[in-house]
Design an enzyme around this catalytic site. Sequence first.
Site, short mmCIF file in Angstrom:
data_model
loop_
_atom_site.label_atom_id
_atom_site.label_comp_id
_atom_site.label_asym_id
_atom_site.label_seq_id
_atom_site.Cartn_x
_atom_site.Cartn_y
_atom_site.Cartn_z
N HIS A 1 0.83 -1.20 0.00
CA HIS A 1 0.00 0.00 0.00
C HIS A 1 0.87 1.26 0.00
CE1 HIS A 1 -3.42 2.53 1.83
NE2 HIS A 1 -3.77 2.21 0.59
N HIS B 1 1.26 4.10 -3.37
CA HIS B 1 1.05 5.54 -3.28
C HIS B 1 2.32 6.33 -3.59
CE1 HIS B 1 -3.14 5.95 -2.12
NE2 HIS B 1 -3.00 4.86 -1.38
N HIS C 1 -7.78 -1.31 -5.25
CA HIS C 1 -8.50 -1.36 -3.99
C HIS C 1 -9.67 -2.35 -4.04
CE1 HIS C 1 -6.24 2.41 -3.36
NE2 HIS C 1 -6.32 2.09 -2.09
N GLU D 1 -10.60 9.61 -5.72
CA GLU D 1 -9.30 9.70 -5.05
C GLU D 1 -8.93 11.15 -4.79
OE1 GLU D 1 -4.69 8.15 -5.43
OE2 GLU D 1 -5.86 8.57 -7.22
N HIS E 1 -12.67 10.24 -0.71
CA HIS E 1 -11.87 9.12 -0.22
C HIS E 1 -10.96 9.53 0.93
CE1 HIS E 1 -7.89 7.03 -0.39
NE2 HIS E 1 -8.68 6.00 -0.14
N HIS F 1 -10.82 8.67 5.31
CA HIS F 1 -9.65 8.26 6.09
C HIS F 1 -9.42 9.21 7.26
CE1 HIS F 1 -7.53 4.87 4.13
NE2 HIS F 1 -8.22 5.23 3.06
N HIS G 1 -13.45 1.13 2.40
CA HIS G 1 -13.18 0.80 0.99
C HIS G 1 -14.24 -0.13 0.41
CE1 HIS G 1 -9.67 2.90 -0.47
NE2 HIS G 1 -9.27 2.94 0.78
#
Length: 658
Positions: A179, A183, A211, A325, A340, A344, A380
């Site tokens: 992960h 990114h 994802h 995103e 998104h 988080h 997710h």
Amino acid sequence: MFLLCKVLTKHSYVKTEIKKRFFYEKATVVCVKSINPPDLSEVVKMKRHESFSLFNRKHLERAHILIRILMGMPDVESFFAACVYARDRLNTHLFVYAVSVAVYHRNDTKNVVLPSNVQVLPHLYVNNKVFAPLKEELGVIPEKFRNPVENTNGPTASDLDIEHRVAYWREDLGLNLHHWHWHLVYPFGFTEADLPVVNKDRRGELFYYMHQQIVARYNFERLSNQLARVRRLNDFKEPIMEGYYPKLHNMATGRDWPSRQPFSFWRDLNREKSTDEVIIDVLQVHRWRDVIMNAISDQRLLKNDGTYVSLNSEQGIDYLGNIIEASILSVNFNRYGDLHNSGHMMMGYIHDPDYRYLEDVGVMGDNSTAMRDPAFYLWHAYIDDIFVAHKELLAPYTQAELNFDGITVQEITVKVDNGRDNEFSTYFEQHTIDINKGLDYLPRGSSPILISHLQHAPFTFNIQVNNSGAERNGTVRIFMAPREDERNEDFVFRHQRRLFIELDRFVVTLKNGSNLIKQPSKFSSVTIPFEQIFSADERQNNKTNYCKCGWPDYLLIPKGNAEGLPADLFVMVSDAQKDFEPGKYLPTVTGEKECKPAPEYCGLRGEKYPDKRAMGYPFDRLPRAGVSKLEQFLTPNMFVQKVDIKFDSKAKANSLKV
């Protein structure tokens, strides 16, 4: 320990630090090129000892300032000098992220292989109980007599918490490193100057697919452990029933990572007085969700300039991924917002939304640690449902679009090493890894820890294909899904199709007549090997840092259970001429020492995504009319084999060290 032998500017702080550090023995002196000091005035506003979050826009903006500075350095020597200048002035995690992104994307550093992030920032991955005994070993025991300290997987709860059953998977080091690396390869960006590192082919679609596969694999793992599929966070007012206590120590802040109590609620974030400066209303997240869902219903997005782009096209999923995103590629950030990342943040600060207890962000706020938390999958699963709402408005694939005329897949058999055919064998395995780069800066040698992870016995796919026409190339697509749901009843295809995990994709030449295709599991185009994930030795993978982006090969097959979890293994051969640009096929690995790519989840550096089909094809759309079972979906170029996944509870140790 690296020291400056030439001060970049007349800066007393650097000189003082050099004098202090000369007390260390066997220090290595490194000279760097003289440069004009870059302007870090905005970046240093983030303090050195605070948590850095990729989901926090303020943090990201500052990180991208540094990325732009490093990308703009005219040569490697200047780049390295800028890194040295910035290192002791900036937040550690921000610095590591920005430097890693720059190294990934500069043409003159693409062959520089960075050490594994677990070695650089071990506190993001390793249980906090490891560090005290490990430091004792370093201080007392000579290097050749040191024993590795065990980093027990799944220590975050007792068996009273049913979510603890899958902690071995959520907290796996390689999974969380994947992960982190993804990114790095796909950063967010804020200005047009960031486009060279952000604007990659089908980036938004890949955000969706990578994802989606994580959620599908997690559900497979849950069913392996007698748990229901993960519920989506459908109502932002409902409680988060799952608690999480990460058992990690944050070396940046000097505190342990905050926990989340069970039955916590989302609340408005008003942390204006904190250094993270987060202000997000739950109602705002609701509005972004509603605007996006309305756009999906209308099958079009409103751009900044007042024009529309259609979602009912091959590029539609890419546009949708970019707005969800919320990277710089979003066609209208002001309208579609930051859905998104805000989710988080809501989860990450749920324990202290107004900063009254002066607490830092939780693990959901850091891309290195987020996948450890059950809340990651609640969020997710919901994000995936948004994409599914779009996909279900697209026309189902017709039989003609699925078929490959003249090609018949007659059989697939899984040949398991030292095992039974069509029965995957899984178990837990142990390895020793070294985290000395991030734990101790003194020259005291290795800092070994022992990690445990899921593993599967090596296997080979044997696929029998008949070609009734001339020689041609075909793309072999291999997926697997659980056959039964939580009630031990067979899945209907509408639901099962969302649980198919991709195991491999490769191109073969099919001669006229019968063809036997043999594909070993170690060559899967989805995965990278253990050594590539954890090694810091450039000799292990000397091609590119893309080599560190990919699904861990040891997690290719779900755990299964002692009785043998029933699953459906699906193989399809599609027309490679329609799948790829002429001559541009999936890369192959032929040598044990090659850098192994994982293009399905990570793409290929500087190239288009290596498959023109929609990601997840042929399971990304609803089935045609009359299809309710997997067998009804099949065309002659497809085949389904019933398999079992059998878990052996006796751990099998492995002596491999990296």
